[in-house]
Design an enzyme around this catalytic site. Structure first.
Site, PDB file in Angstrom:
ATOM      1  N   ASP A 129      35.432  37.670  40.273  1.00  0.00           N
ATOM      2  CA  ASP A 129      35.695  39.060  40.661  1.00  0.00           C
ATOM      3  C   ASP A 129      34.796  40.092  39.997  1.00  0.00           C
ATOM      4  O   ASP A 129      35.096  41.286  40.022  1.00  0.00           O
ATOM      5  CB  ASP A 129      37.162  39.420  40.419  1.00  0.00           C
ATOM      6  CG  ASP A 129      37.626  40.559  41.334  1.00  0.00           C
ATOM      7  OD1 ASP A 129      37.152  40.628  42.474  1.00  0.00           O
ATOM      8  OD2 ASP A 129      38.442  41.383  40.889  1.00  0.00           O
ATOM      9  N   ASP A 167      36.419  34.724  47.679  1.00  0.00           N
ATOM     10  CA  ASP A 167      35.300  35.590  47.254  1.00  0.00           C
ATOM     11  C   ASP A 167      34.152  34.877  46.562  1.00  0.00           C
ATOM     12  O   ASP A 167      33.109  35.483  46.339  1.00  0.00           O
ATOM     13  CB  ASP A 167      35.772  36.694  46.303  1.00  0.00           C
ATOM     14  CG  ASP A 167      36.469  37.825  47.003  1.00  0.00           C
ATOM     15  OD1 ASP A 167      36.471  37.841  48.240  1.00  0.00           O
ATOM     16  OD2 ASP A 167      37.038  38.686  46.319  1.00  0.00           O
ATOM     17  N   ASP A 318      47.432  44.504  44.028  1.00  0.00           N
ATOM     18  CA  ASP A 318      46.007  44.196  44.005  1.00  0.00           C
ATOM     19  C   ASP A 318      45.379  44.604  42.672  1.00  0.00           C
ATOM     20  O   ASP A 318      44.276  44.175  42.357  1.00  0.00           O
ATOM     21  CB  ASP A 318      45.280  44.943  45.127  1.00  0.00           C
ATOM     22  CG  ASP A 318      45.660  44.421  46.501  1.00  0.00           C
ATOM     23  OD1 ASP A 318      45.694  43.199  46.694  1.00  0.00           O
ATOM     24  OD2 ASP A 318      45.954  45.255  47.386  1.00  0.00           O
TER      25      ASP A 318
END
Length: 343
Positions: A129, A167, A318
């Site tokens: 991330d 991701d 989130d």
């Protein structure tokens, strides 16, 4: 065009996941195997769809189920029924790095006892991330390989579907992940696919971003380097909000470039499509006015779409934006708004 980071997943490395996995293993909790009879669990009365509609396991002890009980005890019957919309749908179990083998075993054994398939999410790639709300991941490549090996050992021969590293490929393409980490990441992902596919009854879907980040031409070759040829397919829209229609279009265009591989779509929060207000860089983070999407099912409208799945657990934050708690933590008010806004 800004490459949207809309897949910040939340740091699921919470100890409750470990406790839950162990509790499921010991207590043998399960949902109704055929969807015909609801099973009472601490008063929540959680049931699920017939297996031929949706084969994935509903966790009767999830946050949403616990919230149903909380609202019932408080006399908030209408709110309890709204949250039941979430509690009675299968959602991904995000395996945290603490005791991954025990978690994988607990979830898959509970699913197996219920005659269902476990849906697991691996989100522990090093340099995860890019320093955003869900930053972290395994300390290095060897730690990640050990993590995957532990998960595989916990799964064994039980029916399992794995969503692999949301991701991880996308962030190499959009340059969020520094170039010096790319070669190792390709090796780790392809190794993880190979390890998980060596299991008897495990399907693997390698994450491939979402309809709003860019174009399939930019990611199909990286997906091949990451092992898509060995995988059962790929996942799109994980933790994001793009419509199912747009996600199907993106997925089909990408599929044509990776050997016509099928894909799954995360429909957990895409009922109202993406948020278009506020700071563009954080539109993905706890956006207001969103809604639950299509309920999970393998009965989709397109032969290339293997399933609609709820990879992101509706109601989990989130990140610490727009008044939300830490990434991955349950946020009852947000969950309730998602449910109320859904059809």
């Amino acid at each position: 065009m800004y490459l949207m980071r809309g897949a910040s997943r939340g740091a699921r490395a919470r100890t409750t996941a470990v406790v839950l996995g162990a509790a499921l293993l010991v207590a043998g909790c399960s949902s109704s195997g055929d969807g015909d009879e609801p099973e009472d669990n601490a008063g929540a009365g959680i049931s699920q769809q017939p297996k031929d509609i949706d084969p994935f396991w509903v966790n009767p002890d999830g946050n949403a189920a616990q919230q149903v009980v909380t609202y019932q005890k408080a006399g908030k019957k209408e709110d309890a029924e709204q949250i039941r919309k979430i509690a009675q749908q299968p959602t991904g179990e995000w395996i945290s790095p603490e005791s991954p083998e025990e978690q994988a075993r607990g979830f898959t054994e509970a699913a197996d006892k219920a005659g269902r398939t476990a849906l697991l999410v691996l989100y522990n790639i090093p340099h995860r991330d890019c320093g955003q709300f869900s930053e972290g991941g395994a300390a290095d490549g060897n730690a990640y390989r050990a993590f995957v090996d532990s998960v595989a050992k916990g799964i064994g021969d039980r029916a399992t579907t794995v969503i692999l590293e949301p991701d991880a490929v996308l962030h190499m393409v959009d340059n969020c992940t520094a170039p010096e980490y790319h070669e190792e990441r390709y090796d780790l992902l392809s190794g993880a696919v190979a390890k998980l596919k060596s299991l008897k009854n495990t399907k693997v879907y390698l994450d491939a971003g979402n309809a709003g980040w860019g174009h399939p031409d930019q990611i199909f070759d990286p997906l091949k380097r990451a092992g898509i040829d060995q995988a059962d397919g790929f996942s799109v829209n994980v933790s994001n909000f793009y419509t199912t229609e747009d996600s199907i279009a993106y997925g089909k265009e990408l599929s044509a470039k990776v050997g016509d591989k099928p894909f799954v779509i995360d429909t957990s929060r895409n009922g109202n499509g993406p948020y278009t207000g506020g700071n563009p860089d954080e539109r993905w983070c706890n956006p207001p006015g969103r809604a639950l999407g299509e309920t999970p099912t393998t009965k989709t409208t397109d032969q290339l779409v293997d399933a609609y799945v709820w990879v992101k657990r509706p109601g989990e934050s989130d990140g610490e934006c727009k008044g939300g708690p830490k990434a991955g933590e349950w946020w009852a008010d947000y969950a309730l708004n998602l449910a109320k806004a859904s059809k």
